[in-house]
Scaffold this motif. Sequence first.
Motif, PDB file in Angstrom:
ATOM      1  N   ASP A  49      82.142 -34.382 144.509  1.00 36.62           N
ATOM      2  CA  ASP A  49      82.235 -35.738 143.940  1.00 36.62           C
ATOM      3  C   ASP A  49      83.361 -36.529 144.612  1.00 36.62           C
ATOM      4  N   LEU A  50      84.488 -35.857 144.846  1.00 32.85           N
ATOM      5  CA  LEU A  50      85.624 -36.519 145.477  1.00 32.85           C
ATOM      6  C   LEU A  50      85.259 -37.051 146.856  1.00 32.85           C
ATOM      7  N   ASN A  51      84.563 -36.246 147.629  1.00 26.23           N
ATOM      8  CA  ASN A  51      84.273 -36.636 149.003  1.00 26.23           C
ATOM      9  C   ASN A  51      83.052 -37.545 149.126  1.00 26.23           C
ATOM     10  N   ASN A  52      82.322 -37.719 148.041  1.00 21.63           N
ATOM     11  CA  ASN A  52      81.226 -38.689 148.049  1.00 21.63           C
ATOM     12  C   ASN A  52      81.729 -40.114 147.784  1.00 21.63           C
ATOM     13  N   GLU A  53      82.983 -40.198 147.321  1.00 16.28           N
ATOM     14  CA  GLU A  53      83.566 -41.510 147.001  1.00 16.28           C
ATOM     15  C   GLU A  53      84.258 -42.095 148.241  1.00 16.28           C
ATOM     16  N   VAL A  54      83.842 -43.315 148.617  1.00 15.14           N
ATOM     17  CA  VAL A  54      84.414 -43.953 149.810  1.00 15.14           C
ATOM     18  C   VAL A  54      85.500 -44.976 149.457  1.00 15.14           C
ATOM     19  N   ASP A  55      85.478 -45.475 148.224  1.00 14.81           N
ATOM     20  CA  ASP A  55      86.507 -46.425 147.803  1.00 14.81           C
ATOM     21  C   ASP A  55      87.827 -45.654 147.606  1.00 14.81           C
ATOM     22  N   GLU A  56      88.865 -46.046 148.326  1.00 16.75           N
ATOM     23  CA  GLU A  56      90.126 -45.297 148.329  1.00 16.75           C
ATOM     24  C   GLU A  56      90.784 -45.256 146.949  1.00 16.75           C
ATOM     25  N   SER A  57      90.729 -46.355 146.221  1.00 17.78           N
ATOM     26  CA  SER A  57      91.343 -46.394 144.904  1.00 17.78           C
ATOM     27  C   SER A  57      90.621 -45.452 143.939  1.00 17.78           C
ATOM     28  N   LYS A  58      89.287 -45.529 143.945  1.00 18.22           N
ATOM     29  CA  LYS A  58      88.509 -44.638 143.079  1.00 18.22           C
ATOM     30  C   LYS A  58      88.665 -43.186 143.513  1.00 18.22           C
ATOM     31  N   ARG A  59      88.783 -42.981 144.831  1.00 15.25           N
ATOM     32  CA  ARG A  59      88.942 -41.617 145.331  1.00 15.25           C
ATOM     33  C   ARG A  59      90.270 -41.026 144.841  1.00 15.25           C
ATOM     34  N   SER A  60      91.312 -41.836 144.817  1.00 13.63           N
ATOM     35  CA  SER A  60      92.612 -41.370 144.320  1.00 13.63           C
ATOM     36  C   SER A  60      92.515 -40.967 142.853  1.00 13.63           C
ATOM     37  N   ASN A  61      91.775 -41.768 142.074  1.00 11.77           N
ATOM     38  CA  ASN A  61      91.593 -41.429 140.658  1.00 11.77           C
ATOM     39  C   ASN A  61      90.807 -40.124 140.505  1.00 11.77           C
ATOM     40  N   LEU A  62      89.787 -39.940 141.333  1.00 14.23           N
ATOM     41  CA  LEU A  62      89.008 -38.704 141.289  1.00 14.23           C
ATOM     42  C   LEU A  62      89.857 -37.504 141.700  1.00 14.23           C
ATOM     43  N   PHE A  63      90.714 -37.708 142.705  1.00 17.08           N
ATOM     44  CA  PHE A  63      91.616 -36.648 143.150  1.00 17.08           C
ATOM     45  C   PHE A  63      92.529 -36.216 142.006  1.00 17.08           C
ATOM     46  N   LEU A  64      93.097 -37.200 141.317  1.00 17.04           N
ATOM     47  CA  LEU A  64      93.993 -36.906 140.202  1.00 17.04           C
ATOM     48  C   LEU A  64      93.240 -36.192 139.079  1.00 17.04           C
ATOM     49  N   SER A  65      92.006 -36.644 138.791  1.00 23.96           N
ATOM     50  CA  SER A  65      91.195 -36.010 137.736  1.00 23.96           C
ATOM     51  C   SER A  65      90.847 -34.571 138.107  1.00 23.96           C
ATOM     52  N   LEU A  66      90.525 -34.343 139.391  1.00 25.25           N
ATOM     53  CA  LEU A  66      90.171 -32.992 139.840  1.00 25.25           C
ATOM     54  C   LEU A  66      91.361 -32.046 139.722  1.00 25.25           C
ATOM     55  N   THR A  67      92.549 -32.528 140.083  1.00 29.71           N
ATOM     56  CA  THR A  67      93.723 -31.669 139.969  1.00 29.71           C
ATOM     57  C   THR A  67      94.050 -31.384 138.503  1.00 29.71           C
ATOM     58  N   ASN A  68      93.821 -32.363 137.650  1.00 25.36           N
ATOM     59  CA  ASN A  68      94.053 -32.184 136.211  1.00 25.36           C
ATOM     60  C   ASN A  68      93.116 -31.103 135.661  1.00 25.36           C
ATOM     61  N   ALA A  69      91.838 -31.200 135.988  1.00 29.77           N
ATOM     62  CA  ALA A  69      90.859 -30.214 135.516  1.00 29.77           C
ATOM     63  C   ALA A  69      91.173 -28.827 136.060  1.00 29.77           C
ATOM     64  N   THR A  70      91.629 -28.775 137.315  1.00 29.46           N
ATOM     65  CA  THR A  70      91.952 -27.483 137.917  1.00 29.46           C
ATOM     66  C   THR A  70      93.157 -26.852 137.228  1.00 29.46           C
ATOM     67  N   MET A  71      94.100 -27.663 136.779  1.00 27.44           N
ATOM     68  CA  MET A  71      95.249 -27.137 136.048  1.00 27.44           C
ATOM     69  C   MET A  71      94.814 -26.453 134.752  1.00 27.44           C
ATOM     70  N   GLN A  72      93.785 -27.011 134.109  1.00 23.76           N
ATOM     71  CA  GLN A  72      93.271 -26.375 132.882  1.00 23.76           C
ATOM     72  C   GLN A  72      92.662 -25.014 133.201  1.00 23.76           C
ATOM     73  N   SER A  73      91.978 -24.929 134.338  1.00 23.13           N
ATOM     74  CA  SER A  73      91.394 -23.651 134.768  1.00 23.13           C
ATOM     75  C   SER A  73      92.490 -22.644 135.107  1.00 23.13           C
ATOM     76  N   LEU A  74      93.530 -23.120 135.789  1.00 22.68           N
ATOM     77  CA  LEU A  74      94.650 -22.241 136.127  1.00 22.68           C
ATOM     78  C   LEU A  74      95.345 -21.731 134.867  1.00 22.68           C
ATOM     79  N   HIS A  75      95.513 -22.606 133.887  1.00 24.72           N
ATOM     80  CA  HIS A  75      96.161 -22.217 132.626  1.00 24.72           C
ATOM     81  C   HIS A  75      95.334 -21.161 131.903  1.00 24.72           C
ATOM     82  N   LYS A  76      94.034 -21.325 131.931  1.00 26.35           N
ATOM     83  CA  LYS A  76      93.142 -20.356 131.282  1.00 26.35           C
ATOM     84  C   LYS A  76      93.225 -19.002 131.981  1.00 26.35           C
ATOM     85  N   GLU A  77      93.283 -19.014 133.317  1.00 27.08           N
ATOM     86  CA  GLU A  77      93.312 -17.771 134.087  1.00 27.08           C
ATOM     87  C   GLU A  77      94.664 -17.066 134.006  1.00 27.08           C
ATOM     88  N   ILE A  78      95.761 -17.831 133.995  1.00 28.18           N
ATOM     89  CA  ILE A  78      97.088 -17.220 134.038  1.00 28.18           C
ATOM     90  C   ILE A  78      97.422 -16.470 132.757  1.00 28.18           C
TER      91      ILE A  78
END
Length: 362
Positions: A66-95
């Motif tokens: 999804d991140l790399n399908n977005e060409v608008d830089e502003s929206k891509r930054s928001n998607l990047f931030l959302s992806l890292t946020n979701a990944t932190m939840q996965s890391l917290h669950k695993e740790i």
Amino acid sequence: MAVIQRFVIHELFKDKKPDIATDLLDLDNSIILDLATQLIKIKENRTAVLWGQFKENRDFPKGLIDLNNEVDESKRSNLFLSLTNATMQSLHKEINHTNSKGGYICFIEYGSYNDTRFMAAMIKNTAGIKLTNLKPTKEIHVDLSKLHQAVDVNTSGYLKSLNGNYEKNYLSFIGKGKDTDYFANAFGCIDRITPARAVNKAPIVLRDFLTQFKVDNSSLKNARAQLVKYLSDNIDKEVHLSKIEEIAVSYLPDTCSQEEKESFLAFSKQEKYEMPATFQARKDNVNKLANIYYSTEVFNFNFNQDKIGLVGSSSDSNKPILFNKETNDVIIKGEMITLEVKEAIYQATLLNNNKIDINERS
């Protein structure tokens, strides 16, 4: 050279919710840019790296698409931030299933050699690092030993693999063990470098590394023989890339610089080699390296490679088996022919002669 595009730092705790940054870091800040650049360099210099791909149906690779399908830089930054946020939840669950305490998780999107890449790395707070509200506030010195876990994805390669246009491994990760597997698990990574592949690649890496320094054929053969002996002496045990490095360096010309002598590990980590820091010396694969086996309807042979030489080569004159390149003859010296072998050959000759006699009488 890496071109940093996006960078954010979150903090992972085992016993409470992660501390999530709400904004991307300002890459115009030289301190922030320097930290991201250092992290990538440290990752590239680590030897204990595993190569692999994503497991199917995992959340992180889906978010990466999804991140790399977005060409608008502003929206891509928001998607990047959302992806890292979701990944932190996965890391917290695993740790929570480990004894690890957590640390600062750095997420970086960057460009390298025309590829888009995504890296996540965990660092600990040290005297050289000060983070205020998850932002670096003074000069940062990241010690190599402080990069405990990391995942680096060639996003361009991953996207190509979805269309069947990229069959190589597109990700690498650091950290494999009882209390570090959680990091790779959160991203859905799976190790794809088998012991068999590592054993098969080892002599190729050694040869290619030495060849670039114009090492002569005799030394190449000796280096290979030393490598095979090391693997053979450790059948089904763990062997180390650092030991293969020692073998390689011992055959380098004296004219090589110290930098060239220290370049083997980086050379072995290239995409076409992907050598792990340690691997098992699988018996079947080591035996294939040590021996030449060939079979036809007429004959078959199984020779130890170390016993074979070339006719006309002074260094091979004592080898028991010689190959003549001009006549394509294989010469087995007399001392190799035991009494039992002689008798078997003689009896076979008698049988063949008898068959000829019968045909002649008919």
